[in-house]
Design a protein around this motif. Structure first.
Motif, PDB file in Angstrom:
ATOM      1  N   GLN A  64      28.659  29.748  39.273  1.00  0.00           N
ATOM      2  CA  GLN A  64      27.773  30.662  39.988  1.00  0.00           C
ATOM      3  C   GLN A  64      28.558  31.622  40.883  1.00  0.00           C
ATOM      4  N   GLY A  65      29.870  31.577  40.784  1.00  0.00           N
ATOM      5  CA  GLY A  65      30.716  32.428  41.616  1.00  0.00           C
ATOM      6  C   GLY A  65      31.076  33.725  40.920  1.00  0.00           C
ATOM      7  N   SER A  66      32.024  34.440  41.517  1.00  0.00           N
ATOM      8  CA  SER A  66      32.440  35.739  40.987  1.00  0.00           C
ATOM      9  C   SER A  66      33.813  35.698  40.330  1.00  0.00           C
ATOM     10  N   ASP A  67      34.464  34.521  40.299  1.00  0.00           N
ATOM     11  CA  ASP A  67      35.791  34.385  39.706  1.00  0.00           C
ATOM     12  C   ASP A  67      35.742  33.449  38.506  1.00  0.00           C
ATOM     13  N   THR A  68      36.557  33.723  37.497  1.00  0.00           N
ATOM     14  CA  THR A  68      36.696  32.832  36.345  1.00  0.00           C
ATOM     15  C   THR A  68      37.449  31.580  36.782  1.00  0.00           C
ATOM     16  N   VAL A  69      37.012  30.413  36.276  1.00  0.00           N
ATOM     17  CA  VAL A  69      37.641  29.137  36.610  1.00  0.00           C
ATOM     18  C   VAL A  69      37.853  28.334  35.328  1.00  0.00           C
ATOM     19  N   GLN A  70      38.791  27.376  35.413  1.00  0.00           N
ATOM     20  CA  GLN A  70      39.017  26.469  34.295  1.00  0.00           C
ATOM     21  C   GLN A  70      38.984  25.036  34.799  1.00  0.00           C
ATOM     22  N   LEU A  71      38.255  24.191  34.097  1.00  0.00           N
ATOM     23  CA  LEU A  71      38.225  22.762  34.415  1.00  0.00           C
ATOM     24  C   LEU A  71      39.478  22.139  33.810  1.00  0.00           C
ATOM     25  N   VAL A  72      40.295  21.494  34.649  1.00  0.00           N
ATOM     26  CA  VAL A  72      41.555  20.946  34.141  1.00  0.00           C
ATOM     27  C   VAL A  72      41.590  19.423  34.119  1.00  0.00           C
ATOM     28  N   SER A  73      40.793  18.754  34.987  1.00  0.00           N
ATOM     29  CA  SER A  73      40.804  17.289  34.959  1.00  0.00           C
ATOM     30  C   SER A  73      39.521  16.724  35.546  1.00  0.00           C
ATOM     31  N   ARG A  74      39.339  15.408  35.321  1.00  0.00           N
ATOM     32  CA  ARG A  74      38.159  14.698  35.805  1.00  0.00           C
ATOM     33  C   ARG A  74      38.590  13.439  36.539  1.00  0.00           C
ATOM     34  N   HIS A  75      37.724  12.987  37.433  1.00  0.00           N
ATOM     35  CA  HIS A  75      37.923  11.728  38.157  1.00  0.00           C
ATOM     36  C   HIS A  75      36.547  11.106  38.358  1.00  0.00           C
ATOM     37  N   TRP A  76      36.266  10.036  37.623  1.00  0.00           N
ATOM     38  CA  TRP A  76      34.998   9.322  37.733  1.00  0.00           C
ATOM     39  C   TRP A  76      35.195   8.027  38.505  1.00  0.00           C
ATOM     40  N   ILE A  77      34.204   7.680  39.317  1.00  0.00           N
ATOM     41  CA  ILE A  77      34.166   6.392  40.008  1.00  0.00           C
ATOM     42  C   ILE A  77      32.887   5.702  39.540  1.00  0.00           C
ATOM     43  N   ILE A  78      33.046   4.603  38.819  1.00  0.00           N
ATOM     44  CA  ILE A  78      31.939   3.897  38.186  1.00  0.00           C
ATOM     45  C   ILE A  78      31.810   2.530  38.846  1.00  0.00           C
ATOM     46  N   THR A  79      30.617   2.214  39.342  1.00  0.00           N
ATOM     47  CA  THR A  79      30.387   0.952  40.049  1.00  0.00           C
ATOM     48  C   THR A  79      29.215   0.223  39.403  1.00  0.00           C
ATOM     49  N   ASP A  80      29.399  -1.061  39.096  1.00  0.00           N
ATOM     50  CA  ASP A  80      28.299  -1.828  38.516  1.00  0.00           C
ATOM     51  C   ASP A  80      27.543  -2.588  39.600  1.00  0.00           C
ATOM     52  N   PRO A 117      23.210  -4.334  34.005  1.00  0.00           N
ATOM     53  CA  PRO A 117      22.213  -3.349  33.568  1.00  0.00           C
ATOM     54  C   PRO A 117      21.971  -2.204  34.550  1.00  0.00           C
ATOM     55  N   ILE A 118      22.633  -2.256  35.696  1.00  0.00           N
ATOM     56  CA  ILE A 118      22.478  -1.233  36.727  1.00  0.00           C
ATOM     57  C   ILE A 118      23.854  -0.859  37.263  1.00  0.00           C
ATOM     58  N   GLY A 119      24.033   0.414  37.552  1.00  0.00           N
ATOM     59  CA  GLY A 119      25.283   0.868  38.143  1.00  0.00           C
ATOM     60  C   GLY A 119      25.140   2.294  38.649  1.00  0.00           C
ATOM     61  N   THR A 120      26.249   2.838  39.103  1.00  0.00           N
ATOM     62  CA  THR A 120      26.274   4.219  39.564  1.00  0.00           C
ATOM     63  C   THR A 120      27.558   4.886  39.086  1.00  0.00           C
ATOM     64  N   MET A 121      27.490   6.208  38.997  1.00  0.00           N
ATOM     65  CA  MET A 121      28.675   7.016  38.719  1.00  0.00           C
ATOM     66  C   MET A 121      28.696   8.174  39.704  1.00  0.00           C
ATOM     67  N   ARG A 122      29.893   8.586  40.059  1.00  0.00           N
ATOM     68  CA  ARG A 122      30.109   9.766  40.890  1.00  0.00           C
ATOM     69  C   ARG A 122      31.547  10.204  40.642  1.00  0.00           C
ATOM     70  N   GLY A 123      31.905  11.356  41.152  1.00  0.00           N
ATOM     71  CA  GLY A 123      33.280  11.764  40.937  1.00  0.00           C
ATOM     72  C   GLY A 123      33.542  13.200  41.302  1.00  0.00           C
ATOM     73  N   ALA A 124      34.553  13.778  40.623  1.00  0.00           N
ATOM     74  CA  ALA A 124      34.961  15.150  40.897  1.00  0.00           C
ATOM     75  C   ALA A 124      35.670  15.716  39.677  1.00  0.00           C
ATOM     76  N   TYR A 125      35.579  17.029  39.558  1.00  0.00           N
ATOM     77  CA  TYR A 125      36.373  17.761  38.584  1.00  0.00           C
ATOM     78  C   TYR A 125      37.389  18.594  39.350  1.00  0.00           C
ATOM     79  N   ARG A 126      38.583  18.722  38.796  1.00  0.00           N
ATOM     80  CA  ARG A 126      39.599  19.614  39.357  1.00  0.00           C
ATOM     81  C   ARG A 126      39.540  20.915  38.563  1.00  0.00           C
ATOM     82  N   LEU A 127      39.385  22.008  39.274  1.00  0.00           N
ATOM     83  CA  LEU A 127      39.336  23.325  38.650  1.00  0.00           C
ATOM     84  C   LEU A 127      40.494  24.159  39.146  1.00  0.00           C
ATOM     85  N   VAL A 128      40.829  25.166  38.377  1.00  0.00           N
ATOM     86  CA  VAL A 128      41.834  26.127  38.800  1.00  0.00           C
ATOM     87  C   VAL A 128      41.225  27.518  38.662  1.00  0.00           C
ATOM     88  N   GLY A 129      41.414  28.325  39.695  1.00  0.00           N
ATOM     89  CA  GLY A 129      40.884  29.683  39.708  1.00  0.00           C
ATOM     90  C   GLY A 129      41.835  30.652  39.025  1.00  0.00           C
TER      91      GLY A 129
END
Length: 151
Positions: A64-80, A117-129
């Motif tokens: 939604q910004g005005s600059d092109t970006v690239q997704l370079v990596s992911r980091h997920w935290i998964i908890t049961d 049968p229940i858990g959560t996920m959260r995390g972050a993506y690393r982007l480069v402008g």
């Protein structure tokens, strides 16, 4: 709840889920990048009698910004449900490192196995402008919930 108080629910209302108040969806905007996630239980890939539940999730990342970006990596935290946490880190998503021009979106689906049968996920993506600056964007927490059946 505080002692001496009680919650009142209409007779036909479902009891609140005491395990997790998270929905099977999430949305976050960081540095003008929107991340939306929707998860669902995958009964066709799960083996509850062997202690294995599989969840599918679909992610849409929108620039939604005005600059092109690239997704370079992911980091997920998964908890049961037993508070066992696993972290998953790696380059890109589903084998890609998408480039998003202003207004563009990238959508992908993946899956996550759990031992409960229940858990959560959260995390972050690393982007480069476009200028080479790296920054992390939030993946807000969302629930992984298998439906229960009563026999």
């Amino acid at each position: 709840m505080i002692a001496g108080t009680r919650a009142c629910y209409p007779e036909d209302a479902a009891m609140p889920d005491l395990q997790s108040q998270l929905a099977p969806m999430s949305e976050a905007v960081t540095n003008h990048i929107r991340v939306e996630v929707l998860s669902r239980y995958s009964p066709e890939n799960s083996r509850p009698l062997q202690g294995g539940w599989v969840f599918e999730y679909t992610v849409r990342i929108t620039n939604q910004g005005s600059d092109t970006v690239q997704l370079v990596s992911r980091h997920w935290i998964i908890t049961d449900a037993l508070e066992h946490t696993e972290e998953v880190k790696g380059p890109g998503v589903v084998g890609e490192q998408p480039i998003l021009a202003p207004g563009e979106s990238f959508k992908y689906s993946s899956w996550c196995p759990l031992k409960t049968p229940i858990g959560t996920m959260r995390g972050a993506y690393r982007l480069v402008g476009a200028s080479g600056n790296q920054f992390d964007i939030e993946i807000a927490p969302f629930a992984l919930k298998a439906p229960y059946t009563v026999n």
